[in-house]
Write an enzyme that holds these catalytic residues in place. Structure first.
Site, PDB file in Angstrom:
ATOM      1  N   LYS A 163      -4.365  10.013   0.126  1.00  0.00           N
ATOM      2  CA  LYS A 163      -3.562  11.229   0.106  1.00  0.00           C
ATOM      3  C   LYS A 163      -2.072  10.943  -0.011  1.00  0.00           C
ATOM      4  O   LYS A 163      -1.318  11.748  -0.550  1.00  0.00           O
ATOM      5  CB  LYS A 163      -3.835  12.042   1.368  1.00  0.00           C
ATOM      6  CG  LYS A 163      -5.231  12.655   1.412  1.00  0.00           C
ATOM      7  CD  LYS A 163      -5.430  13.461   2.678  1.00  0.00           C
ATOM      8  CE  LYS A 163      -6.827  14.055   2.726  1.00  0.00           C
ATOM      9  NZ  LYS A 163      -7.076  14.823   3.975  1.00  0.00           N
ATOM     10  N   ARG A 164      -1.648   9.795   0.496  1.00  0.00           N
ATOM     11  CA  ARG A 164      -0.207   9.513   0.462  1.00  0.00           C
ATOM     12  C   ARG A 164       0.313   9.311  -0.960  1.00  0.00           C
ATOM     13  O   ARG A 164       1.522   9.321  -1.191  1.00  0.00           O
ATOM     14  CB  ARG A 164       0.111   8.282   1.309  1.00  0.00           C
ATOM     15  CG  ARG A 164      -0.388   6.969   0.747  1.00  0.00           C
ATOM     16  CD  ARG A 164       0.034   5.789   1.610  1.00  0.00           C
ATOM     17  NE  ARG A 164      -0.470   4.530   1.098  1.00  0.00           N
ATOM     18  CZ  ARG A 164      -1.664   4.054   1.351  1.00  0.00           C
ATOM     19  NH1 ARG A 164      -2.494   4.744   2.109  1.00  0.00           N
ATOM     20  NH2 ARG A 164      -2.067   2.885   0.857  1.00  0.00           N
TER      21      ARG A 164
END
Length: 466
Positions: A240-241
């Site tokens: 997700k980062r």
């Protein structure tokens, strides 16, 4: 033999890029081989699995067009079958009940870690003869072979071998009777006739355990293909980062499914130097032997380039269908203006995403133009209004509202007034769109139509006047 592949996501999150690529490779292999593609929802983790995530996975698969031939199957609906197999294995001696407490297992693990040994169950209950302790709900463990090797030919990585001595007796049913992941996968693959398992290489360590389990229930293991992981630009596993990794997020960000599929198929697979693949070309050309062993790096700029390519080249009517939800999100009614496919045709050369295209299309369907005052100040000053007034008069007299005729009027007005084309086109553009940016002005006026175009020019001439 009919090839059967499966995609088996856990509904503990959205359908992400890595899972979508696994689904695509499995789907393509089944289609290429004339086989069947199964969708199976592995929802036994009741604490983390939700109906919302199930629907998101189904919606993502549907948006990508990866239609399944069988399913979706849900593991929570197959508990009776799992219990049946476990009872059979207990009766046949390929599984046994283990009464070891959590405290004992934690202490065993701590000892092994101190001794720098691989943590594994020591088999205390494997051949236990004494009466079981009272009041203890046992787990069920698989009696893994203690000698020999598990050897399999990975269709991506080649031969892989594991010593059975390194594989402990894994738990196949918890103390509450619920089955565990490796066991349910094995029973499902056996019952559903799966012939080829295509999945991420993070599952390689599960494969020897699953092969031994399959052999214990007298089922020939499928062929396995473990595809490499996807990395972010920083060399770390994609997460997700790194930004929008959910399939539905890409949909909402204005990407066409064709662009995402084309991008995903090239993440770890290639066919010469070819970059652009139609769906049918993917099916015709996909081969597991051409899947790379090395990890792939996700490049959002390349995906954006592909999306722009498909916006330009796909049928405008098809693109219009995908554009509609983005217009709706802006409160725009596409029935209140020109044909949406023609608007797509006008905007596709300058749009990288459907979100950009929707923003660029707003003025075509607006009841009133919202002016960019900077554009007004630059292009609708005294001279700009004079050019706009001359254009209004000439356009009012125009009998044929076509791109060619409108272009001719603008040329004539510019020549007669001593203006450059842009000195007439830009005031017109601001008048009808509110900004200094639009498709070619003759095309824009033609799409808006005579009535709307002349009304907006009149409104622009009045704008800012006391």
């Amino acid at each position: 033999m009919t090839v059967v592949t499966r995609f088996a996501p856990s509904p503990t999150g959205h359908l992400h890029i890595g899972g979508a690529r696994t689904a695509l490779f499995s789907w393509l292999y089944a289609r290429r081989q004339g086989g069947r593609f199964i969708l199976r929802v592995e929802d036994t983790d009741r604490e983390r699995s939700t109906d919302e995530y199930v629907q998101a996975i189904l919606e993502g698969m549907a948006w990508l067009g990866l239609e399944h031939d069988d399913g979706p199957y849900y593991q929570t609906q197959r508990f009776d079958r799992y219990r049946q197999i476990i009872e059979r294995m207990l009766a046949e001696g390929t599984a046994y009940r283990c009464y070891c407490s959590r405290e004992r297992l934690d202490a065993l693990r701590a000892e092994q870690m101190v001794a720098k040994e691989k943590p594994r169950y020591d088999g205390l209950c494997r051949d236990r003869q004494d009466p079981p302790p009272e009041g203890v709900s046992p787990v069920v463990r698989f009696r893994n072979p203690t000698d020999g090797q598990v050897v399999f030919e990975d269709l991506v990585r080649g031969p892989i071998a594991f010593d059975n001595a390194e594989l402990d007796d894994l738990i196949i049913a918890r103390s509450d009777g619920t089955p565990t992941y490796n066991f349910t996968v094995v029973v499902d693959d056996a019952d559903m006739g799966v012939t080829h398992v295509i999945r991420g290489d993070d599952h390689i360590n599960n494969t020897p355990r699953q092969i031994n389990l399959l052999r214990a229930i007298s089922v020939t293991p499928p062929a396995y293909a473990h595809v490499p992981m996807i990395l972010g630009a920083d060399g770390q596993r994609l997460s997700k980062r790194h930004g929008a990794v959910s399939v539905l997020q890409y949909r909402d960000d204005g990407y066409l499914p064709e662009a995402l599929l084309n991008y995903l198929v090239r993440l770890g697979w290639s066919h010469g130097d070819q970059e652009i693949f139609s769906r049918q070309e993917m099916i015709d050309l996909f081969d597991l032997a051409a899947v790379h062993r090395a990890p792939s790096t996700f490049n959002p700029d390349k995906l954006l380039w592909l999306n722009q390519h498909y916006l330009k080249t796909e049928d405008p009517g098809y693109v219009a269908g995908h554009l509609q939800p983005h217009l709706a999100a802006l409160g725009v009614d596409p029935d209140a203006g020109p044909d949406l496919a023609e608007v797509v045709r006008a905007l596709r050369e300058r749009s990288k995403t459907l979100v950009e295209m929707a923003e660029g299309a707003r003025f075509f369907f607006a009841e009133h133009v919202a002016y960019d005052e900077k554009a007004v100040a630059k292009h609708l000053g005294e001279e700009g209004r004079r050019a706009l007034g001359a254009a209004q008069a000439a356009l009012t007299d125009l009998t044929e509202w076509t791109i060619e005729a409108i272009h001719g009027v603008i040329e004539t007005v510019a020549a007669s007034g001593g203006w450059k084309m842009g000195q007439v086109a830009q005031p017109l553009r601001v008048a009808v769109s509110g900004t200094a940016v639009s498709p070619p002005i003759d095309q824009t006026l033609q799409l808006l139509g005579r009535t709307v175009s002349l009304a907006r020019i009149e409104a622009a001439l009045r704008h800012g006047q006391s």
